[in-house]
Write a protein that holds these residues in place. Structure first.
Motif, PDB file in Angstrom:
ATOM      1  N   SER A   1       0.857  -1.190   0.000  1.00  0.00           N
ATOM      2  CA  SER A   1       0.000   0.000   0.000  1.00  0.00           C
ATOM      3  C   SER A   1       0.885   1.229   0.000  1.00  0.00           C
ATOM      4  O   SER A   1       1.844   1.294   0.755  1.00  0.00           O
ATOM      5  CB  SER A   1      -0.862   0.062   1.259  1.00  0.00           C
ATOM      6  OG  SER A   1      -1.233  -1.201   1.680  1.00  0.00           O
ATOM      7  N   GLY A   2       0.549   2.193  -0.848  1.00  0.00           N
ATOM      8  CA  GLY A   2       1.307   3.429  -0.864  1.00  0.00           C
ATOM      9  C   GLY A   2       2.589   3.373  -1.660  1.00  0.00           C
ATOM     10  O   GLY A   2       3.363   4.313  -1.669  1.00  0.00           O
ATOM     11  N   SER A   3       2.828   2.256  -2.377  1.00  0.00           N
ATOM     12  CA  SER A   3       4.060   2.183  -3.159  1.00  0.00           C
ATOM     13  C   SER A   3       3.914   2.888  -4.501  1.00  0.00           C
ATOM     14  O   SER A   3       4.878   3.009  -5.245  1.00  0.00           O
ATOM     15  CB  SER A   3       4.466   0.721  -3.368  1.00  0.00           C
ATOM     16  OG  SER A   3       3.468   0.053  -4.102  1.00  0.00           O
ATOM     17  N   GLY A   4       2.711   3.329  -4.839  1.00  0.00           N
ATOM     18  CA  GLY A   4       2.501   4.055  -6.094  1.00  0.00           C
ATOM     19  C   GLY A   4       2.050   3.183  -7.234  1.00  0.00           C
ATOM     20  O   GLY A   4       1.899   3.654  -8.363  1.00  0.00           O
ATOM     21  N   LYS A   5       1.802   1.904  -6.979  1.00  0.00           N
ATOM     22  CA  LYS A   5       1.492   1.007  -8.086  1.00  0.00           C
ATOM     23  C   LYS A   5       0.158   1.324  -8.760  1.00  0.00           C
ATOM     24  O   LYS A   5       0.060   1.264  -9.982  1.00  0.00           O
ATOM     25  CB  LYS A   5       1.560  -0.462  -7.633  1.00  0.00           C
ATOM     26  CG  LYS A   5       0.672  -0.853  -6.478  1.00  0.00           C
ATOM     27  CD  LYS A   5       1.072  -2.233  -5.956  1.00  0.00           C
ATOM     28  CE  LYS A   5       0.021  -2.840  -5.037  1.00  0.00           C
ATOM     29  NZ  LYS A   5      -0.312  -2.019  -3.858  1.00  0.00           N
TER      30      LYS A   5
ATOM     31  N   PHE B   1      -1.040   3.980 -12.924  1.00  0.00           N
ATOM     32  CA  PHE B   1      -1.939   3.721 -14.043  1.00  0.00           C
ATOM     33  C   PHE B   1      -3.144   4.648 -14.036  1.00  0.00           C
ATOM     34  O   PHE B   1      -3.682   4.967 -15.090  1.00  0.00           O
ATOM     35  CB  PHE B   1      -2.317   2.235 -14.061  1.00  0.00           C
ATOM     36  CG  PHE B   1      -1.084   1.414 -14.256  1.00  0.00           C
ATOM     37  CD1 PHE B   1      -0.493   1.356 -15.508  1.00  0.00           C
ATOM     38  CD2 PHE B   1      -0.456   0.810 -13.195  1.00  0.00           C
ATOM     39  CE1 PHE B   1       0.690   0.673 -15.690  1.00  0.00           C
ATOM     40  CE2 PHE B   1       0.727   0.116 -13.362  1.00  0.00           C
ATOM     41  CZ  PHE B   1       1.304   0.046 -14.618  1.00  0.00           C
ATOM     42  N   LEU B   2      -3.537   5.109 -12.865  1.00  0.00           N
ATOM     43  CA  LEU B   2      -4.581   6.124 -12.826  1.00  0.00           C
ATOM     44  C   LEU B   2      -4.056   7.377 -13.538  1.00  0.00           C
ATOM     45  O   LEU B   2      -4.785   8.023 -14.293  1.00  0.00           O
ATOM     46  CB  LEU B   2      -4.976   6.443 -11.380  1.00  0.00           C
ATOM     47  CG  LEU B   2      -5.700   5.309 -10.639  1.00  0.00           C
ATOM     48  CD1 LEU B   2      -5.941   5.693  -9.191  1.00  0.00           C
ATOM     49  CD2 LEU B   2      -7.024   4.960 -11.299  1.00  0.00           C
ATOM     50  N   ALA B   3      -2.777   7.702 -13.312  1.00  0.00           N
ATOM     51  CA  ALA B   3      -2.186   8.868 -13.966  1.00  0.00           C
ATOM     52  C   ALA B   3      -2.163   8.678 -15.479  1.00  0.00           C
ATOM     53  O   ALA B   3      -2.521   9.575 -16.243  1.00  0.00           O
ATOM     54  CB  ALA B   3      -0.775   9.103 -13.436  1.00  0.00           C
TER      55      ALA B   3
ATOM     56  N   LEU C   1      -6.943   9.691 -14.658  1.00  0.00           N
ATOM     57  CA  LEU C   1      -7.965   9.439 -13.640  1.00  0.00           C
ATOM     58  C   LEU C   1      -7.498   9.844 -12.239  1.00  0.00           C
ATOM     59  O   LEU C   1      -8.073   9.425 -11.244  1.00  0.00           O
ATOM     60  CB  LEU C   1      -8.343   7.951 -13.626  1.00  0.00           C
ATOM     61  CG  LEU C   1      -8.992   7.403 -14.897  1.00  0.00           C
ATOM     62  CD1 LEU C   1      -9.129   5.893 -14.816  1.00  0.00           C
ATOM     63  CD2 LEU C   1     -10.342   8.043 -15.129  1.00  0.00           C
ATOM     64  N   LEU C   2      -6.459  10.672 -12.173  1.00  0.00           N
ATOM     65  CA  LEU C   2      -5.967  11.082 -10.856  1.00  0.00           C
ATOM     66  C   LEU C   2      -6.999  11.939 -10.137  1.00  0.00           C
ATOM     67  O   LEU C   2      -7.837  12.584 -10.766  1.00  0.00           O
ATOM     68  CB  LEU C   2      -4.685  11.909 -11.016  1.00  0.00           C
ATOM     69  CG  LEU C   2      -3.411  11.171 -11.363  1.00  0.00           C
ATOM     70  CD1 LEU C   2      -2.268  12.165 -11.470  1.00  0.00           C
ATOM     71  CD2 LEU C   2      -3.099  10.117 -10.323  1.00  0.00           C
ATOM     72  N   ALA C   3      -6.955  11.939  -8.814  1.00  0.00           N
ATOM     73  CA  ALA C   3      -7.802  12.830  -8.033  1.00  0.00           C
ATOM     74  C   ALA C   3      -7.455  14.275  -8.394  1.00  0.00           C
ATOM     75  O   ALA C   3      -6.385  14.555  -8.952  1.00  0.00           O
ATOM     76  CB  ALA C   3      -7.565  12.568  -6.550  1.00  0.00           C
ATOM     77  N   ASP C   4      -8.356  15.219  -8.064  1.00  0.00           N
ATOM     78  CA  ASP C   4      -8.195  16.609  -8.492  1.00  0.00           C
ATOM     79  C   ASP C   4      -6.890  17.247  -8.028  1.00  0.00           C
ATOM     80  O   ASP C   4      -6.360  18.132  -8.696  1.00  0.00           O
ATOM     81  CB  ASP C   4      -9.363  17.453  -7.955  1.00  0.00           C
ATOM     82  CG  ASP C   4     -10.644  17.120  -8.708  1.00  0.00           C
ATOM     83  OD1 ASP C   4     -10.528  16.543  -9.809  1.00  0.00           O
ATOM     84  OD2 ASP C   4     -11.724  17.427  -8.186  1.00  0.00           O
TER      85      ASP C   4
ATOM     86  N   MET D   1      -9.564  -0.725 -17.866  1.00  0.00           N
ATOM     87  CA  MET D   1      -9.059  -0.935 -16.514  1.00  0.00           C
ATOM     88  C   MET D   1     -10.136  -1.609 -15.674  1.00  0.00           C
ATOM     89  O   MET D   1     -11.305  -1.275 -15.771  1.00  0.00           O
ATOM     90  CB  MET D   1      -8.681   0.419 -15.909  1.00  0.00           C
ATOM     91  CG  MET D   1      -7.918   0.324 -14.621  1.00  0.00           C
ATOM     92  SD  MET D   1      -6.939   1.815 -14.333  1.00  0.00           S
ATOM     93  CE  MET D   1      -6.200   1.449 -12.759  1.00  0.00           C
ATOM     94  N   ILE D   2      -9.730  -2.576 -14.855  1.00  0.00           N
ATOM     95  CA  ILE D   2     -10.658  -3.146 -13.880  1.00  0.00           C
ATOM     96  C   ILE D   2     -10.082  -2.942 -12.487  1.00  0.00           C
ATOM     97  O   ILE D   2      -8.870  -2.907 -12.307  1.00  0.00           O
ATOM     98  CB  ILE D   2     -10.948  -4.646 -14.133  1.00  0.00           C
ATOM     99  CG1 ILE D   2      -9.664  -5.459 -14.185  1.00  0.00           C
ATOM    100  CG2 ILE D   2     -11.749  -4.833 -15.402  1.00  0.00           C
ATOM    101  CD1 ILE D   2      -9.900  -6.939 -14.359  1.00  0.00           C
TER     102      ILE D   2
END
Lengths: 326, 330
Positions: A44-48, A52-54, A58-61, A94-95
């Motif tokens: 968790s939190g490793s950026g994985k 892919f969201l980036a 799809l990144l948060a605002d 993406m799933i």
């Protein structure tokens, strides 16, 4: 023979928070080849996931991405949302771990799957249902007609996840990104979903990116594996090289800390070899190697000098000061 | 290796009434979360309870602690029947019986400091202690579970998942209980942290001679933690065996399928795995299948399995299975 289909270079993801900037992903470069299954492993939190969201916008605002992610000659990070919409859900899908939040609660499964074909492939409302039914049948989902008339809440967790996979495959994408696709599922249902993904790998040309923390899942499906720690890649290798000859102390620690069903590692009286400590706070990263405070093989310079990611023998890339890290 | 019998559960049933249908006269259907379970537990032993979501494993854990009232059956704790015990007498027993939950952060009160959280059981059960005495016990317990005693005044949100689980464990251990029910204690944790917590639980068990009931869906962790394992399916035990027997000579087809389904972190072994994947989902516990509850998913099912329910029978030393065709497994 290896033909790249997705290339990331110097990808960075940062979030502005009231407590300052958090760098979730730093200077990440990798390629995905055609027909390949690439595993991304990390805690968790490793950026994985953020990687892919980036890539898909799809990144948060409060998040920003830097660097490049090239797909079909265009940098995905430069595209407008409108342009991205022609790629997302069509060429790259993406799933997610939680299939229920990925599905529209008030639409029957058949309608929401059909909508994908209508939006991306211009199928008519009358033609779409047949194509949906064909695919669902091909994925060997039992009782396809009945299931397509159901709403998401009427399906079990495993069935929802299969429907998500079906939705992601409707347009025969070039790339399927599966973010912890089986983490929320029971082990027997996980086996069914992995079986489905395995069949997909064998019978289609779709490249798969499998983001997971479960090394067992990686062992069964992936051709190549990338290990991330605190937002950076620390090791990358072909699946057999990584499992049988891990070089980075973090990769070794992960493999050693897993309780196993096979061999005698998991003796009831024995202890697991845990990695001490915890992953660093991304807002307060240690200087030098991020893993140094937990590393069993740490040297003086690890605390001051961050090891660069370098190409080693074969396909391996490694970010560690220990030469060969053995 | 294990000591005296401390817990004896027999034919325990926990049924929840569920309203089905609508209108003026909705009918009530019993959801048989736990449906006739018997087992024993010895001092110093770890019993694993394994099954898929909805099989009733957490309800069983709660029933043992008298947190849900059983519909019928008996729970004998150190020879005393808990099911009909009066509230006050039961409260007295609670000191010995503790629980650790899966979600570490959700089980800690966000408005209490961790010192207060860990001290709370002491305040409830030994009010005669002075606050200095409590503080000392809390600090000792914190260092015992790997938390720095300087952190007593911090709040749960300042801690990571693994540290929150250490806090929950400290809270459960502070009264020196004899039995701790661990309900998926490491499922929400990252692999490297999971190993730390498993080691901690084992150390505490060795130091205090505790018994554990370890509820989990993760067979690899169970194999590492437990002495004996119960496999549950739709509210019933389908197999029970010492841990090595269970993994080396599983008798029930469901157990065999469960073990088979665990991904092995070894590419060659994982890809060489043979055998069919267990198909279908577990049926609804509101409407369990007739006969053997596993028969719709079982590859060995025959006509009898649809009509008659198999009972647990001895298939080896300390090894029981509820299957008509267990001989084909061994």
């Amino acid at each position: 023979m290896a033909e790249p289909i997705l290339t990331a270079e110097g990808l960075g993801v940062a979030f502005e928070t009231p407590d300052g900037t958090v760098r979730a992903v730093t200077d990440l470069s990798f390629t995905l080849n055609k027909g390949e299954c690439l595993g991304i492993v990390g805690e968790s939190g490793s950026g994985k996931s953020q990687t892919f969201l980036a890539a898909l916008g799809l990144l948060a605002d409060n998040g920003t991405a830097s660097g490049t992610v090239t797909f079909q000659g265009q940098n995905l990070l430069d595209l407008t949302q409108q342009k991205l919409n022609t790629i997302r859900g069509d060429r790259i899908t993406m799933i997610f771990q939680d299939a229920l939040t990925g599905l529209t609660p008030h639409m029957r499964m058949g309608d929401q799957l059909g909508e994908v074909l209508i939006a991306h492939q211009g199928l008519t409302k009358t033609a779409a249902p047949q194509r949906v039914l064909d695919l669902i049948t091909r994925l060997r989902i039992p009782d396809p007609e009945k299931r397509l008339r159901m709403y998401p809440h009427e399906l079990s967790g495993g069935m929802r996840q299969r429907m998500m996979i079906a939705m992601a495959l409707l347009c025969e994408p070039d790339i399927l990104i599966a973010d912890e696709p089986t983490t929320a599922l029971d082990v027997t249902i996980q086996a069914q979903v992995l079986h489905l993904l395995g069949g997909l790998k064998k019978h289609t040309k779709t490249s798969i990116i499998l983001v997971t923390h479960d090394l067992g899942v990686v062992a069964g499906l992936c051709d190549r594996v990338m290990v991330m720690y605190a937002g950076r890649m620390v090791e990358q290798a072909l699946v057999n090289e990584l499992f049988y000859d891990p070089k980075h102390p973090y990769t070794r620690g992960l493999l050693a800390s897993m309780p196993r069903l096979t061999d005698d590692v998991g003796d009831k009286t024995g202890r697991l070899s845990a990695i001490p400590g915890q992953p660093p706070n991304l807002q307060d990263m240690p200087g030098g190697c991020a893993f140094a405070p937990r590393c069993a093989a740490v040297q003086a310079r690890c605390h001051t000098e961050r090891p660069p990611l370098t190409q080693r023998d074969g396909m391996r890339r490694l970010a560690c000061h220990l030469e060969g890290a053995s | 290796m294990t000591g005296d019998l401390i817990l004896d559960v027999s034919d325990l049933k926990v049924h929840f009434p569920v309203r089905m249908g609508s209108g003026l006269r909705p009918n009530t259907v019993p959801l048989k979360a736990v449906d006739g379970i018997s087992f024993v537990l010895h001092a110093g032993e770890t019993l694993g309870i394994v099954g898929e979501s909805g099989c009733g494993k957490s309800t069983l854990g709660r029933a043992i602690l008298s947190l849900v009232r059983p519909t019928s059956g008996h729970i004998a704790w150190l020879g005393e029947e808990l099911t009909h015990m009066e509230k006050r007498a039961l409260r007295d027993k609670r000191k010995d019986l503790q629980l650790v939950f899966q979600d570490p952060l959700a089980s800690l009160n966000p408005r209490m400091t961790i010192g207060e959280i860990i001290a709370e059981p002491l305040r409830s059960f030994s009010p005669e202690r002075t606050s200095a005495d409590r503080g000392r016990m809390v600090r000792d317990m914190m260092s015992r579970v790997g938390l720095s005693p300087q952190m007593t005044n911090r709040y749960p949100h300042e801690f990571s998942g693994g540290q929150c689980q250490r806090i929950s464990i400290a809270r459960a251990m502070i009264l020196a209980p004899r039995l701790v029910v661990l309900d998926e204690p490491v499922s929400a944790l990252d692999v490297s942290i999971q190993a730390q917590i498993i080691n901690l639980l084992k150390d505490l068990q060795a130091d205090y001679g505790l018994s554990y009931i370890f509820i989990s869906h993760d067979l690899s962790v169970v194999r590492h933690m437990c002495d004996r394992v119960l496999i549950m399916y739709l509210g019933q035990v389908v197999e029970q065996a010492p841990v090595h027997t269970l993994f080396e000579r599983p008798a029930h087809p469901y157990t065999i399928n469960l073990i088979q389904a665990v991904p092995i972190p070894d590419p060659v072994k994982e890809r060489a795995k043979q055998g069919p994947v267990l198909m279908g989902d577990p049926p609804s516990p509101l409407d369990p299948p007739s006969g053997c509850r596993f028969h719709p998913r079982c590859l060995r099912a025959e006509a009898t399995c649809k009509t008659r329910a198999p009972v647990l029978e001895t298939v080896g030393t300390g090894h029981e299975a509820a299957c008509f065709r267990w001989r084909e497994s061994l």
